[in-house]
Scaffold this motif. Structure first.
Motif, PDB file in Angstrom:
ATOM      1  N   GLY A 155      -7.200   0.542  -0.709  1.00 10.75           N
ATOM      2  CA  GLY A 155      -6.344   0.280   0.436  1.00 10.75           C
ATOM      3  C   GLY A 155      -5.161   1.208   0.599  1.00 10.75           C
ATOM      4  N   HIS A 156      -4.962   2.101  -0.360  1.00 10.58           N
ATOM      5  CA  HIS A 156      -3.884   3.073  -0.234  1.00 10.58           C
ATOM      6  C   HIS A 156      -4.306   4.193   0.713  1.00 10.58           C
ATOM      7  CE1 HIS A 156      -1.719   1.086  -3.466  1.00 10.58           C
ATOM      8  NE2 HIS A 156      -2.826   1.130  -4.202  1.00 10.58           N
ATOM      9  N   ALA A 157      -3.345   4.878   1.300  1.00  9.03           N
ATOM     10  CA  ALA A 157      -3.630   5.970   2.221  1.00  9.03           C
ATOM     11  C   ALA A 157      -3.408   7.295   1.513  1.00  9.03           C
ATOM     12  CB  ALA A 157      -2.729   5.874   3.452  1.00  9.03           C
ATOM     13  N   VAL A 158      -4.413   8.141   1.478  1.00  6.17           N
ATOM     14  CA  VAL A 158      -4.258   9.468   0.893  1.00  6.17           C
ATOM     15  C   VAL A 158      -3.727  10.383   1.991  1.00  6.17           C
ATOM     16  CG1 VAL A 158      -5.371  11.393  -0.282  1.00  6.17           C
ATOM     17  CG2 VAL A 158      -6.121   9.053  -0.735  1.00  6.17           C
ATOM     18  N   VAL A 159      -2.485  10.846   1.815  1.00  8.63           N
ATOM     19  CA  VAL A 159      -1.799  11.574   2.883  1.00  8.63           C
ATOM     20  C   VAL A 159      -1.989  13.076   2.782  1.00  8.63           C
ATOM     21  CG1 VAL A 159      -0.074   9.759   3.143  1.00  8.63           C
ATOM     22  CG2 VAL A 159       0.367  11.647   1.557  1.00  8.63           C
ATOM     23  N   GLY A 160      -2.538  13.547   1.672  1.00  2.00           N
ATOM     24  CA  GLY A 160      -2.765  14.988   1.526  1.00  2.00           C
ATOM     25  C   GLY A 160      -3.383  15.285   0.188  1.00  2.00           C
ATOM     26  N   VAL A 161      -4.102  16.403   0.128  1.00  2.00           N
ATOM     27  CA  VAL A 161      -4.743  16.831  -1.108  1.00  2.00           C
ATOM     28  C   VAL A 161      -4.629  18.341  -1.214  1.00  2.00           C
ATOM     29  CG1 VAL A 161      -7.007  16.950   0.033  1.00  2.00           C
ATOM     30  CG2 VAL A 161      -6.884  16.777  -2.457  1.00  2.00           C
ATOM     31  N   SER A 162      -4.433  18.821  -2.424  1.00  2.00           N
ATOM     32  CA  SER A 162      -4.422  20.272  -2.647  1.00  2.00           C
ATOM     33  C   SER A 162      -5.776  20.686  -3.184  1.00  2.00           C
ATOM     34  CB  SER A 162      -3.318  20.680  -3.625  1.00  2.00           C
ATOM     35  OG  SER A 162      -3.635  20.262  -4.935  1.00  2.00           O
ATOM     36  N   ALA A 163      -6.297  21.787  -2.666  1.00  2.00           N
ATOM     37  CA  ALA A 163      -7.601  22.296  -3.084  1.00  2.00           C
ATOM     38  C   ALA A 163      -7.617  23.792  -2.845  1.00  2.00           C
ATOM     39  CB  ALA A 163      -8.722  21.608  -2.308  1.00  2.00           C
ATOM     40  N   VAL A 164      -7.824  24.552  -3.908  1.00  2.00           N
ATOM     41  CA  VAL A 164      -7.764  26.015  -3.806  1.00  2.00           C
ATOM     42  C   VAL A 164      -9.151  26.622  -3.761  1.00  2.00           C
ATOM     43  CG1 VAL A 164      -6.948  28.120  -4.915  1.00  2.00           C
ATOM     44  CG2 VAL A 164      -5.528  26.059  -4.973  1.00  2.00           C
ATOM     45  N   SER A 165      -9.989  26.283  -4.709  1.00  2.00           N
ATOM     46  CA  SER A 165     -11.317  26.892  -4.786  1.00  2.00           C
ATOM     47  C   SER A 165     -12.241  26.298  -3.729  1.00  2.00           C
ATOM     48  CB  SER A 165     -11.930  26.671  -6.168  1.00  2.00           C
ATOM     49  OG  SER A 165     -12.253  25.294  -6.360  1.00  2.00           O
ATOM     50  N   GLU A 166     -13.330  27.003  -3.468  1.00  2.00           N
ATOM     51  CA  GLU A 166     -14.312  26.510  -2.500  1.00  2.00           C
ATOM     52  C   GLU A 166     -14.917  25.195  -2.980  1.00  2.00           C
ATOM     53  OE1 GLU A 166     -18.539  27.905  -0.429  1.00  2.00           O
ATOM     54  OE2 GLU A 166     -17.281  29.360  -1.493  1.00  2.00           O
ATOM     55  N   ARG A 183       0.846  -1.191   0.000  1.00  2.00           N
ATOM     56  CA  ARG A 183       0.000   0.000   0.000  1.00  2.00           C
ATOM     57  C   ARG A 183       0.882   1.241   0.000  1.00  2.00           C
ATOM     58  NH1 ARG A 183      -3.780  -1.677  -2.474  1.00  2.00           N
ATOM     59  NH2 ARG A 183      -2.024  -3.002  -3.060  1.00  2.00           N
ATOM     60  N   LEU A 184       0.395   2.295  -0.640  1.00  2.00           N
ATOM     61  CA  LEU A 184       1.201   3.495  -0.831  1.00  2.00           C
ATOM     62  C   LEU A 184       0.560   4.704  -0.160  1.00  2.00           C
ATOM     63  CD1 LEU A 184       1.822   3.031  -4.664  1.00  2.00           C
ATOM     64  CD2 LEU A 184       3.507   2.639  -2.848  1.00  2.00           C
ATOM     65  N   GLY A 185       1.392   5.650   0.173  1.00  2.00           N
ATOM     66  CA  GLY A 185       0.916   6.951   0.618  1.00  2.00           C
ATOM     67  C   GLY A 185       0.706   7.830  -0.604  1.00  2.00           C
ATOM     68  N   VAL A 186      -0.533   8.203  -0.878  1.00  2.00           N
ATOM     69  CA  VAL A 186      -0.905   8.918  -2.095  1.00  2.00           C
ATOM     70  C   VAL A 186      -1.139  10.390  -1.791  1.00  2.00           C
ATOM     71  CG1 VAL A 186      -2.619   9.100  -3.949  1.00  2.00           C
ATOM     72  CG2 VAL A 186      -1.969   6.837  -3.050  1.00  2.00           C
ATOM     73  N   ARG A 215       5.568  14.259   1.245  1.00  2.00           N
ATOM     74  CA  ARG A 215       4.984  13.194   2.079  1.00  2.00           C
ATOM     75  C   ARG A 215       4.608  11.939   1.297  1.00  2.00           C
ATOM     76  NH1 ARG A 215       0.763  15.854   6.455  1.00  2.00           N
ATOM     77  NH2 ARG A 215       2.248  17.286   7.435  1.00  2.00           N
ATOM     78  N   ALA A 216       4.389  12.070  -0.010  1.00  2.00           N
ATOM     79  CA  ALA A 216       3.741  10.990  -0.773  1.00  2.00           C
ATOM     80  C   ALA A 216       4.731  10.048  -1.438  1.00  2.00           C
ATOM     81  CB  ALA A 216       2.826  11.604  -1.829  1.00  2.00           C
ATOM     82  N   GLU A 217       4.349   8.784  -1.492  1.00  2.00           N
ATOM     83  CA  GLU A 217       5.073   7.790  -2.284  1.00  2.00           C
ATOM     84  C   GLU A 217       4.547   7.757  -3.713  1.00  2.00           C
ATOM     85  OE1 GLU A 217       5.924   4.240   0.827  1.00  2.00           O
ATOM     86  OE2 GLU A 217       3.855   4.963   0.691  1.00  2.00           O
ATOM     87  N   LEU A 218       3.282   8.116  -3.874  1.00  2.00           N
ATOM     88  CA  LEU A 218       2.652   8.235  -5.183  1.00  2.00           C
ATOM     89  C   LEU A 218       1.994   9.606  -5.253  1.00  2.00           C
ATOM     90  CD1 LEU A 218       0.390   5.654  -7.044  1.00  2.00           C
ATOM     91  CD2 LEU A 218      -0.184   8.076  -6.960  1.00  2.00           C
ATOM     92  N   VAL A 219       2.418  10.415  -6.220  1.00  2.00           N
ATOM     93  CA  VAL A 219       1.845  11.742  -6.407  1.00  2.00           C
ATOM     94  C   VAL A 219       0.920  11.703  -7.618  1.00  2.00           C
ATOM     95  CG1 VAL A 219       2.309  14.195  -6.818  1.00  2.00           C
ATOM     96  CG2 VAL A 219       3.901  12.829  -5.444  1.00  2.00           C
TER      97      VAL A 219
END
Length: 304
Positions: A35-46, A12-15, A70-74
């Motif tokens: 089953g992968h873990a999403v470690v962060g997301v970018s979001a600008v607009s509402e 499993r990867l940190g996405v 932070r991510a193993e898979l971007v």
């Protein structure tokens, strides 16, 4: 990688999801379901923040460089034109990491656009879903019916294939040099279908039809299903019949109706249909010439 969860089962990867648009948020959610873990997301607009909160609840909204660190898979799910500058800019910041998977969802580009990340030791993959997205959870249920156009160096092609399969979809290999034509085919089928349906609905609305969608829906769905199953042998209508006077009547009516974009689209598509019907022997040379002549503007009618 920094701050990647250590409790995940092997493989499993940190996405990190860059771009919580309609595609990015859905694919991030699909990878999370796998089953992968999403470690962060970018979001600008509402809208993108709301989408991230809905489809990726509990995932922190972070700055892009932090996500990459932070991510193993971007997962790069940004507009096509923004992709090259983003990849190059992150390379200048020195945040790409050796062994990191860098995956973009652009249709027109292969892996060459990821060259700045590859030079830093990252592994480049291109996976493009051949589907139109709403950005809602219902898209997740449609993924099993979807194919992805994938491009990657031969040694890592199985990784791209595995990611797509994990999301429940089917991977189809597209060569690097074929990506623009591949994307043009999909855009032509999807985007122009929307224009076609909207133009036809506009004409019916102008005539007073209250629910043009109910009139067009069964017709367009049946036409699409027939075209996909039987190809151009399913073609019906005035062009296929060589019904010159009907074609001429259509173009005159559209010209009088003051719908310049519809008249232009009708003529162009009717010409293309005629040429393809001629090529496949559905029309005789004489019939084809007569239809093409009927599609020419009259002396008193300007080409839209």
């Amino acid at each position: 990688m920094n701050n990647v969860e250590s409790s995940r089962r092997p493989g499993r990867l940190g996405v990190g999801v860059i771009g919580a648009g309609r595609v990015g948020a859905v694919l991030g959610a699909a990878l999370r379901t796998a089953g992968h873990a999403v470690v962060g997301v970018s979001a600008v607009s509402e809208a993108s923040r709301e989408r991230a909160e809905t489809l990726l609840p509990g995932v922190p909204i972070l700055d892009i460089p932090v996500i990459v660190e932070r991510a193993e898979l971007v997962l790069l799910a940004v507009p096509d034109d923004a992709l090259p500058g983003l990849v190059e800019g992150l390379a200048r910041l020195g945040v790409w990491q050796p062994g990191q998977l860098v995956v973009h969802t652009s249709g027109r580009s292969g892996t060459e656009v990821l060259a700045p990340a590859r030079r830093a030791g990252a592994i480049p993959l291109a996976i493009h879903p051949a589907m139109t997205f709403t950005g809602l959870s219902l898209d997740l249920g449609r993924l099993p019916e979807c194919t992805f156009g994938i491009t990657a160096p031969a040694a890592v092609l199985p990784i791209a294939q595995a990611l797509v399969v994990e999301m429940g979809a089917e991977p189809v290999i597209i060569e690097e040099e074929s990506r623009p034509l591949y994307h043009a085919a999909l855009a032509h089928a999807s985007n122009h279908l929307v224009t076609l349906a909207s133009q036809s609905a506009q004409l019916l609305s102008d005539l007073g039809v209250q629910r043009p969608d109910r009139m067009l829906g069964p017709l367009m769905k049946a036409s699409l299903e027939n075209a996909l199953s039987s190809g151009e042998s399913a073609l019906t209508g005035p062009v296929a019949r060589g019904d010159v006077e009907t074609v001429r009547t259509h173009t005159a009516a559209l010209a009088r109706h003051d719908a310049a974009d519809v008249a232009l689209a009708y003529r162009d598509m009717a010409r293309a249909t005629t040429l393809r019907a001629l090529d496949r022997g559905l029309l005789s040379a004489e019939q084809g010439a007569a239809v093409l002549a009927a599609l020419e503007p009259t002396p008193t009618e300007d080409e839209p």
